[in-house]
Design a protein around this motif. Sequence first.
Motif, PDB file in Angstrom:
ATOM      1  N   GLU A 241       0.825  -1.207   0.000  1.00 49.79           N
ATOM      2  CA  GLU A 241       0.000   0.000   0.000  1.00 49.79           C
ATOM      3  C   GLU A 241       0.859   1.256   0.000  1.00 49.79           C
ATOM      4  O   GLU A 241       0.561   2.234  -0.695  1.00 49.79           O
ATOM      5  CB  GLU A 241      -0.913  -0.022   1.231  1.00 49.79           C
ATOM      6  CG  GLU A 241      -1.894   1.131   1.305  1.00 49.79           C
ATOM      7  CD  GLU A 241      -2.963   1.071   0.216  1.00 49.79           C
ATOM      8  OE1 GLU A 241      -3.592   2.119  -0.044  1.00 49.79           O
ATOM      9  OE2 GLU A 241      -3.149  -0.015  -0.367  1.00 49.79           O
ATOM     10  N   LYS A 242       1.945   1.230   0.755  1.00 50.27           N
ATOM     11  CA  LYS A 242       2.832   2.386   0.775  1.00 50.27           C
ATOM     12  C   LYS A 242       3.477   2.609  -0.592  1.00 50.27           C
ATOM     13  O   LYS A 242       3.616   3.754  -1.044  1.00 50.27           O
ATOM     14  CB  LYS A 242       3.909   2.199   1.845  1.00 50.27           C
ATOM     15  CG  LYS A 242       3.387   2.251   3.270  1.00 50.27           C
ATOM     16  CD  LYS A 242       4.514   2.078   4.259  1.00 50.27           C
ATOM     17  CE  LYS A 242       3.997   2.139   5.692  1.00 50.27           C
ATOM     18  NZ  LYS A 242       5.079   1.963   6.693  1.00 50.27           N
ATOM     19  N   GLN A 243       3.865   1.535  -1.273  1.00 51.67           N
ATOM     20  CA  GLN A 243       4.474   1.659  -2.596  1.00 51.67           C
ATOM     21  C   GLN A 243       3.477   2.197  -3.612  1.00 51.67           C
ATOM     22  O   GLN A 243       3.806   3.026  -4.479  1.00 51.67           O
ATOM     23  CB  GLN A 243       5.018   0.296  -3.042  1.00 51.67           C
ATOM     24  CG  GLN A 243       6.210  -0.188  -2.230  1.00 51.67           C
ATOM     25  CD  GLN A 243       7.407   0.711  -2.398  1.00 51.67           C
ATOM     26  OE1 GLN A 243       7.648   1.280  -3.468  1.00 51.67           O
ATOM     27  NE2 GLN A 243       8.184   0.852  -1.312  1.00 51.67           N
ATOM     28  N   ARG A 244       2.199   1.750  -3.511  1.00 50.81           N
ATOM     29  CA  ARG A 244       1.178   2.228  -4.448  1.00 50.81           C
ATOM     30  C   ARG A 244       0.915   3.720  -4.261  1.00 50.81           C
ATOM     31  O   ARG A 244       0.803   4.474  -5.227  1.00 50.81           O
ATOM     32  CB  ARG A 244      -0.113   1.436  -4.241  1.00 50.81           C
ATOM     33  CG  ARG A 244      -1.213   1.754  -5.269  1.00 50.81           C
ATOM     34  CD  ARG A 244      -2.459   0.969  -4.950  1.00 50.81           C
ATOM     35  NE  ARG A 244      -3.018   1.399  -3.668  1.00 50.81           N
ATOM     36  CZ  ARG A 244      -3.739   2.509  -3.518  1.00 50.81           C
ATOM     37  NH1 ARG A 244      -3.989   3.283  -4.548  1.00 50.81           N
ATOM     38  NH2 ARG A 244      -4.199   2.840  -2.337  1.00 50.81           N
ATOM     39  N   LEU A 245       0.830   4.162  -2.979  1.00 48.07           N
ATOM     40  CA  LEU A 245       0.617   5.575  -2.727  1.00 48.07           C
ATOM     41  C   LEU A 245       1.806   6.416  -3.215  1.00 48.07           C
ATOM     42  O   LEU A 245       1.619   7.519  -3.737  1.00 48.07           O
ATOM     43  CB  LEU A 245       0.399   5.793  -1.224  1.00 48.07           C
ATOM     44  CG  LEU A 245      -0.884   5.216  -0.631  1.00 48.07           C
ATOM     45  CD1 LEU A 245      -0.909   5.415   0.881  1.00 48.07           C
ATOM     46  CD2 LEU A 245      -2.111   5.846  -1.272  1.00 48.07           C
ATOM     47  N   LYS A 246       2.981   5.887  -3.093  1.00 47.20           N
ATOM     48  CA  LYS A 246       4.157   6.621  -3.546  1.00 47.20           C
ATOM     49  C   LYS A 246       4.184   6.762  -5.065  1.00 47.20           C
ATOM     50  O   LYS A 246       4.497   7.833  -5.610  1.00 47.20           O
ATOM     51  CB  LYS A 246       5.412   5.914  -3.045  1.00 47.20           C
ATOM     52  CG  LYS A 246       6.688   6.711  -3.243  1.00 47.20           C
ATOM     53  CD  LYS A 246       7.858   6.007  -2.578  1.00 47.20           C
ATOM     54  CE  LYS A 246       9.131   6.832  -2.732  1.00 47.20           C
ATOM     55  NZ  LYS A 246      10.282   6.168  -2.061  1.00 47.20           N
ATOM     56  N   ARG A 247       3.821   5.685  -5.799  1.00 45.13           N
ATOM     57  CA  ARG A 247       3.780   5.744  -7.272  1.00 45.13           C
ATOM     58  C   ARG A 247       2.717   6.722  -7.752  1.00 45.13           C
ATOM     59  O   ARG A 247       2.913   7.470  -8.715  1.00 45.13           O
ATOM     60  CB  ARG A 247       3.510   4.357  -7.824  1.00 45.13           C
ATOM     61  CG  ARG A 247       4.641   3.363  -7.614  1.00 45.13           C
ATOM     62  CD  ARG A 247       4.432   2.130  -8.474  1.00 45.13           C
ATOM     63  NE  ARG A 247       5.386   1.080  -8.159  1.00 45.13           N
ATOM     64  CZ  ARG A 247       5.152   0.080  -7.323  1.00 45.13           C
ATOM     65  NH1 ARG A 247       3.969  -0.012  -6.740  1.00 45.13           N
ATOM     66  NH2 ARG A 247       6.080  -0.838  -7.085  1.00 45.13           N
ATOM     67  N   SER A 248       1.543   6.722  -7.078  1.00 43.34           N
ATOM     68  CA  SER A 248       0.478   7.647  -7.454  1.00 43.34           C
ATOM     69  C   SER A 248       0.900   9.087  -7.264  1.00 43.34           C
ATOM     70  O   SER A 248       0.617   9.953  -8.096  1.00 43.34           O
ATOM     71  CB  SER A 248      -0.782   7.344  -6.634  1.00 43.34           C
ATOM     72  OG  SER A 248      -1.793   8.269  -6.921  1.00 43.34           O
ATOM     73  N   GLU A 249       1.626   9.362  -6.185  1.00 44.45           N
ATOM     74  CA  GLU A 249       2.104  10.719  -5.948  1.00 44.45           C
ATOM     75  C   GLU A 249       3.114  11.144  -6.991  1.00 44.45           C
ATOM     76  O   GLU A 249       3.099  12.280  -7.476  1.00 44.45           O
ATOM     77  CB  GLU A 249       2.715  10.791  -4.545  1.00 44.45           C
ATOM     78  CG  GLU A 249       3.226  12.172  -4.171  1.00 44.45           C
ATOM     79  CD  GLU A 249       3.924  12.180  -2.823  1.00 44.45           C
ATOM     80  OE1 GLU A 249       4.457  13.240  -2.450  1.00 44.45           O
ATOM     81  OE2 GLU A 249       3.946  11.126  -2.161  1.00 44.45           O
ATOM     82  N   ILE A 250       3.984  10.218  -7.408  1.00 44.99           N
ATOM     83  CA  ILE A 250       5.001  10.553  -8.418  1.00 44.99           C
ATOM     84  C   ILE A 250       4.357  10.800  -9.757  1.00 44.99           C
ATOM     85  O   ILE A 250       4.735  11.721 -10.509  1.00 44.99           O
ATOM     86  CB  ILE A 250       6.045   9.431  -8.487  1.00 44.99           C
ATOM     87  CG1 ILE A 250       6.852   9.382  -7.177  1.00 44.99           C
ATOM     88  CG2 ILE A 250       6.990   9.639  -9.668  1.00 44.99           C
ATOM     89  CD1 ILE A 250       7.812   8.222  -7.107  1.00 44.99           C
ATOM     90  N   SER A 251       3.351  10.001 -10.137  1.00 41.77           N
ATOM     91  CA  SER A 251       2.695  10.145 -11.448  1.00 41.77           C
ATOM     92  C   SER A 251       1.895  11.446 -11.549  1.00 41.77           C
ATOM     93  O   SER A 251       1.754  12.003 -12.641  1.00 41.77           O
ATOM     94  CB  SER A 251       1.779   8.955 -11.718  1.00 41.77           C
ATOM     95  OG  SER A 251       0.743   8.905 -10.737  1.00 41.77           O
ATOM     96  N   GLN A 252       1.347  11.937 -10.475  1.00 43.95           N
ATOM     97  CA  GLN A 252       0.581  13.176 -10.491  1.00 43.95           C
ATOM     98  C   GLN A 252       1.450  14.406 -10.360  1.00 43.95           C
ATOM     99  O   GLN A 252       0.969  15.517 -10.535  1.00 43.95           O
ATOM    100  CB  GLN A 252      -0.456  13.155  -9.361  1.00 43.95           C
ATOM    101  CG  GLN A 252      -1.517  12.080  -9.520  1.00 43.95           C
ATOM    102  CD  GLN A 252      -2.471  12.037  -8.350  1.00 43.95           C
ATOM    103  OE1 GLN A 252      -2.357  12.870  -7.449  1.00 43.95           O
ATOM    104  NE2 GLN A 252      -3.394  11.082  -8.372  1.00 43.95           N
ATOM    105  N   ARG A 253       2.692  14.228 -10.090  1.00 40.92           N
ATOM    106  CA  ARG A 253       3.587  15.350  -9.900  1.00 40.92           C
ATOM    107  C   ARG A 253       4.113  15.845 -11.246  1.00 40.92           C
ATOM    108  O   ARG A 253       4.299  15.050 -12.166  1.00 40.92           O
ATOM    109  CB  ARG A 253       4.745  14.922  -8.993  1.00 40.92           C
ATOM    110  CG  ARG A 253       5.591  16.088  -8.484  1.00 40.92           C
ATOM    111  CD  ARG A 253       6.510  15.590  -7.370  1.00 40.92           C
ATOM    112  NE  ARG A 253       7.311  14.467  -7.846  1.00 40.92           N
ATOM    113  CZ  ARG A 253       8.033  13.674  -7.058  1.00 40.92           C
ATOM    114  NH1 ARG A 253       8.014  13.897  -5.749  1.00 40.92           N
ATOM    115  NH2 ARG A 253       8.735  12.692  -7.574  1.00 40.92           N
TER     116      ARG A 253
END
Length: 283
Positions: A241-253
């Motif tokens: 879950e932590k990895q998924r949230l991190k990828r989502s934050e990077i893609s929206q940045r």
Amino acid sequence: QGERKGTNKYYPPDFDPAKHGSLNKYHHSHPLRERARKLSQGILVIRFEMPFNIWCDGCKNHIGMGVRYNAEKKKVGTYYTTPVYRFRMKCHLCVNYIELQTDPANCDYVIVSGARRKEERWDPGDSAQVLPTTPEQRERLAVDPMFRLEHGVTDRGVLERATPTLTRLQEAQDAWKDDFGLNSRLRRRFREEKKTLREEEEEAAALQAKAGLSIPLLREEEEDRRLAALLTLRAPDSYEEKQRLKRSEISQRSWFAPGTGRAAGGALQKLGFGAGRALKGPP
């Protein structure tokens, strides 16, 4: 030596009662042994206990009431028919000698030399103590009927005022009268508390061994139980879950750092492209 042999009832073969009289005379010893070494001077060595707190004049140290010494006791006079004795002893902290003397007139001791008394006296009336009758009052009580009547009325008033306090003290004393029962209950309570403490220590040791802790655990309190009940049980986020949230934050940045868009627009204008023209792709 003479006392010991007399107590043991041992009489040597050459002992003659008519000649020696006693075992002490036979052994040429005194019944008091070393304590009577200065008896010819009227001095007897006794075990003396300090009657009050004093300051030694030799070493300036404090000597408390109840400290015991080997003192030389000697009669130095009389007060009417009461003998006055003087005690001479050596300070246990220095080489100074201290001399005290009885004071039969005041039922006290006085310091003759070698020390000074630590003043700790107080008025008995301040501590609500029953004051003794003075000689003057006793004389007036014997010859003055009116004074005797007033004195009796005053004593009855004091008794009436002290009766509640005396009653409470008597009740408190009666409550502690059964010493065996109180001791039994106290020991029973101590055993229960000791058992509870041992169980808590075993539980804490098991928890430390299970969690691999090397720090001491505090005792659990009621406040800790209340706070634990208010907390909501919720599992923490997993690694996925932590990895998924991190990828989502990077893609929206944004890909470019702040201020990069304005710099790119100025470069396009310098190259001849208008602000409103769009870049065409390859044919």
